[in-house]
Write a protein that holds these residues in place. Sequence first.
Motif, PDB file in Angstrom:
ATOM      1  N   GLY A 191      42.299  36.012  61.820  1.00 39.57           N
ATOM      2  CA  GLY A 191      43.665  36.481  61.662  1.00 39.57           C
ATOM      3  C   GLY A 191      43.759  37.309  60.405  1.00 39.57           C
ATOM      4  O   GLY A 191      42.780  37.512  59.689  1.00 39.57           O
ATOM      5  N   HIS A 192      44.969  37.787  60.110  1.00 42.34           N
ATOM      6  CA  HIS A 192      45.152  38.618  58.922  1.00 42.34           C
ATOM      7  C   HIS A 192      45.223  37.738  57.680  1.00 42.34           C
ATOM      8  O   HIS A 192      45.955  36.748  57.639  1.00 42.34           O
ATOM      9  CB  HIS A 192      46.435  39.437  59.046  1.00 42.34           C
ATOM     10  N   LEU A 193      44.471  38.118  56.659  1.00 46.02           N
ATOM     11  CA  LEU A 193      44.508  37.416  55.383  1.00 46.02           C
ATOM     12  C   LEU A 193      45.505  38.102  54.454  1.00 46.02           C
ATOM     13  O   LEU A 193      45.369  39.295  54.178  1.00 46.02           O
ATOM     14  CB  LEU A 193      43.122  37.423  54.735  1.00 46.02           C
ATOM     15  N   PRO A 194      46.494  37.364  53.954  1.00 44.85           N
ATOM     16  CA  PRO A 194      47.428  37.983  53.010  1.00 44.85           C
ATOM     17  C   PRO A 194      46.741  38.318  51.694  1.00 44.85           C
ATOM     18  O   PRO A 194      45.620  37.880  51.423  1.00 44.85           O
ATOM     19  CB  PRO A 194      48.501  36.903  52.827  1.00 44.85           C
ATOM     20  N   GLU A 195      47.417  39.081  50.865  1.00 39.32           N
ATOM     21  CA  GLU A 195      46.843  39.514  49.606  1.00 39.32           C
ATOM     22  C   GLU A 195      46.729  38.380  48.590  1.00 39.32           C
ATOM     23  O   GLU A 195      45.895  38.420  47.691  1.00 39.32           O
ATOM     24  CB  GLU A 195      47.672  40.658  49.013  1.00 39.32           C
ATOM     25  N   GLY A 244      43.298  21.381  56.038  1.00 41.12           N
ATOM     26  CA  GLY A 244      42.670  22.216  55.034  1.00 41.12           C
ATOM     27  C   GLY A 244      43.457  23.496  54.807  1.00 41.12           C
ATOM     28  O   GLY A 244      44.013  24.080  55.753  1.00 41.12           O
ATOM     29  N   PHE A 245      43.512  23.920  53.576  1.00 41.69           N
ATOM     30  CA  PHE A 245      44.195  25.151  53.200  1.00 41.69           C
ATOM     31  C   PHE A 245      43.273  25.929  52.259  1.00 41.69           C
ATOM     32  O   PHE A 245      42.307  25.390  51.729  1.00 41.69           O
ATOM     33  CB  PHE A 245      45.527  24.855  52.506  1.00 41.69           C
ATOM     34  N   ALA A 246      43.595  27.194  52.057  1.00 37.47           N
ATOM     35  CA  ALA A 246      42.825  28.023  51.126  1.00 37.47           C
ATOM     36  C   ALA A 246      43.776  28.677  50.144  1.00 37.47           C
ATOM     37  O   ALA A 246      44.756  29.327  50.562  1.00 37.47           O
ATOM     38  CB  ALA A 246      42.024  29.078  51.872  1.00 37.47           C
ATOM     39  N   GLN A 247      43.518  28.485  48.881  1.00 36.12           N
ATOM     40  CA  GLN A 247      44.249  29.190  47.838  1.00 36.12           C
ATOM     41  C   GLN A 247      43.518  30.496  47.575  1.00 36.12           C
ATOM     42  O   GLN A 247      42.376  30.497  47.115  1.00 36.12           O
ATOM     43  CB  GLN A 247      44.318  28.347  46.559  1.00 36.12           C
ATOM     44  N   LEU A 248      44.173  31.601  47.899  1.00 36.83           N
ATOM     45  CA  LEU A 248      43.507  32.894  47.878  1.00 36.83           C
ATOM     46  C   LEU A 248      43.446  33.475  46.477  1.00 36.83           C
ATOM     47  O   LEU A 248      44.399  33.392  45.703  1.00 36.83           O
ATOM     48  CB  LEU A 248      44.214  33.871  48.822  1.00 36.83           C
ATOM     49  N   GLY A 249      42.301  34.083  46.176  1.00 39.57           N
ATOM     50  CA  GLY A 249      42.106  34.742  44.894  1.00 39.57           C
ATOM     51  C   GLY A 249      41.888  36.227  45.072  1.00 39.57           C
ATOM     52  O   GLY A 249      42.571  36.876  45.862  1.00 39.57           O
ATOM     53  N   GLU A 250      40.879  36.742  44.402  1.00 38.89           N
ATOM     54  CA  GLU A 250      40.634  38.179  44.399  1.00 38.89           C
ATOM     55  C   GLU A 250      40.044  38.657  45.721  1.00 38.89           C
ATOM     56  O   GLU A 250      39.169  38.017  46.288  1.00 38.89           O
ATOM     57  CB  GLU A 250      39.663  38.529  43.263  1.00 38.89           C
ATOM     58  N   ARG A 251      40.555  39.782  46.183  1.00 37.29           N
ATOM     59  CA  ARG A 251      40.003  40.430  47.375  1.00 37.29           C
ATOM     60  C   ARG A 251      39.019  41.504  46.942  1.00 37.29           C
ATOM     61  O   ARG A 251      39.326  42.323  46.074  1.00 37.29           O
ATOM     62  CB  ARG A 251      41.113  41.049  48.229  1.00 37.29           C
ATOM     63  N   ARG A 252      37.834  41.483  47.542  1.00 35.14           N
ATOM     64  CA  ARG A 252      36.803  42.460  47.209  1.00 35.14           C
ATOM     65  C   ARG A 252      36.516  43.332  48.427  1.00 35.14           C
ATOM     66  O   ARG A 252      36.388  42.822  49.544  1.00 35.14           O
ATOM     67  CB  ARG A 252      35.514  41.762  46.772  1.00 35.14           C
ATOM     68  N   THR A 253      36.412  44.623  48.188  1.00 36.83           N
ATOM     69  CA  THR A 253      36.040  45.550  49.258  1.00 36.83           C
ATOM     70  C   THR A 253      34.538  45.747  49.193  1.00 36.83           C
ATOM     71  O   THR A 253      34.038  46.524  48.371  1.00 36.83           O
ATOM     72  CB  THR A 253      36.781  46.884  49.116  1.00 36.83           C
ATOM     73  N   LEU A 254      33.818  45.031  50.023  1.00 38.82           N
ATOM     74  CA  LEU A 254      32.367  45.099  50.047  1.00 38.82           C
ATOM     75  C   LEU A 254      31.907  45.527  51.430  1.00 38.82           C
ATOM     76  O   LEU A 254      32.265  44.901  52.431  1.00 38.82           O
ATOM     77  CB  LEU A 254      31.751  43.733  49.693  1.00 38.82           C
ATOM     78  N   ASP A 255      31.124  46.586  51.477  1.00 43.47           N
ATOM     79  CA  ASP A 255      30.608  47.101  52.748  1.00 43.47           C
ATOM     80  C   ASP A 255      29.116  46.805  52.821  1.00 43.47           C
ATOM     81  O   ASP A 255      28.319  47.407  52.096  1.00 43.47           O
ATOM     82  CB  ASP A 255      30.865  48.601  52.849  1.00 43.47           C
ATOM     83  N   ARG A 256      28.746  45.874  53.658  1.00 42.15           N
ATOM     84  CA  ARG A 256      27.342  45.532  53.841  1.00 42.15           C
ATOM     85  C   ARG A 256      26.828  46.012  55.197  1.00 42.15           C
ATOM     86  O   ARG A 256      25.829  45.506  55.702  1.00 42.15           O
ATOM     87  CB  ARG A 256      27.145  44.025  53.697  1.00 42.15           C
ATOM     88  N   GLU A 257      27.502  46.995  55.777  1.00 37.75           N
ATOM     89  CA  GLU A 257      27.114  47.498  57.082  1.00 37.75           C
ATOM     90  C   GLU A 257      25.970  48.502  56.961  1.00 37.75           C
ATOM     91  O   GLU A 257      25.858  49.233  55.979  1.00 37.75           O
ATOM     92  CB  GLU A 257      28.299  48.158  57.783  1.00 37.75           C
ATOM     93  N   SER A 258      25.140  48.526  57.980  1.00 41.01           N
ATOM     94  CA  SER A 258      24.049  49.484  58.023  1.00 41.01           C
ATOM     95  C   SER A 258      24.597  50.898  58.213  1.00 41.01           C
ATOM     96  O   SER A 258      25.607  51.093  58.899  1.00 41.01           O
ATOM     97  CB  SER A 258      23.109  49.144  59.183  1.00 41.01           C
ATOM     98  N   PRO A 259      23.942  51.909  57.628  1.00 40.05           N
ATOM     99  CA  PRO A 259      24.362  53.289  57.880  1.00 40.05           C
ATOM    100  C   PRO A 259      24.066  53.734  59.310  1.00 40.05           C
ATOM    101  O   PRO A 259      24.579  54.753  59.759  1.00 40.05           O
ATOM    102  CB  PRO A 259      23.545  54.101  56.871  1.00 40.05           C
ATOM    103  N   LEU A 260      23.232  52.972  60.022  1.00 41.98           N
ATOM    104  CA  LEU A 260      22.924  53.288  61.413  1.00 41.98           C
ATOM    105  C   LEU A 260      23.936  52.645  62.349  1.00 41.98           C
ATOM    106  O   LEU A 260      24.434  51.546  62.089  1.00 41.98           O
ATOM    107  CB  LEU A 260      21.524  52.785  61.772  1.00 41.98           C
ATOM    108  N   GLN A 261      24.217  53.306  63.445  1.00 39.40           N
ATOM    109  CA  GLN A 261      25.127  52.774  64.460  1.00 39.40           C
ATOM    110  C   GLN A 261      24.302  52.443  65.703  1.00 39.40           C
ATOM    111  O   GLN A 261      24.338  53.151  66.704  1.00 39.40           O
ATOM    112  CB  GLN A 261      26.214  53.794  64.777  1.00 39.40           C
TER     113      GLN A 261
END
Length: 240
Positions: free
Chosen positions: A9-13, A60-77
């Motif tokens: 689902g969508h994670l809030p900020e 269970g709940f999650a207290q949200l902290g910092e959001r990181r934009t990390l791209d670990r995808e391969s350059p190949l499709q």
Amino acid sequence: MISRFHFPGHLPESGEVALPEGLAHHALRVLRLRDGEPMVLFDGRGGEVDARLVVRGKAGFAQLGERRTLDRESPLQVVLVQALASGDKMDWVVQKAVELGVMAIQPVQAERSVLRLSGERAEKRLAHWQQVAVSACEQSGRNRIPQVHPLQPLVPWLAAVRGERGYVLAPGGGTGFGGEARPEGAVHVLIGPEGGWTEAELAACDAAGFRRVTLGPRVFRTETAGLAALAVLQAQWGDF
């Protein structure tokens, strides 16, 4: 290592979110995480969120902290087109292909496929394979989940992608990947079933414009061939 979980689902900020029942069960009952322990959540759309587990009774709940934009995808499709394999071989292929950076997985029914699926049974197996892909993303650090496409018969699928760039592994039936230009856009890699491709299927691959390639003088099992090909492509054109 800090546990990573796919949040469906969508994670809030920021703030706190309730963990879905399945995720909470895995964190609390399977991994036995305790209140206050760090965790990482990702929603499959890119990026991840640092969080801390909050336990209230059995929930269970999650207290949200910092959001990181990390791209670990391969350059190949790369789309791995895997003929159905028996037993738990398909689970293995999906799991390891995701770890190797595949963009998507297309199961196909080949003439010599030992496993035969249709109807509700095919739908249940597809949902299972998609969950295997999710789990592989949790383990490998990927923040985008490759899609496992619905099962299709090989020849109609070939007709739909005719003219797109692709390779079909055919032992003794071609050359290696060396000398090929780096692909622009999606590239399909076809892997045959336990009994191998029929001559009619190879002819259909030829007609669709797919080039026959080999991985050397040895014959690989179906669950090994695709993974070996992905490793070669990642080393040649990707991020290895």
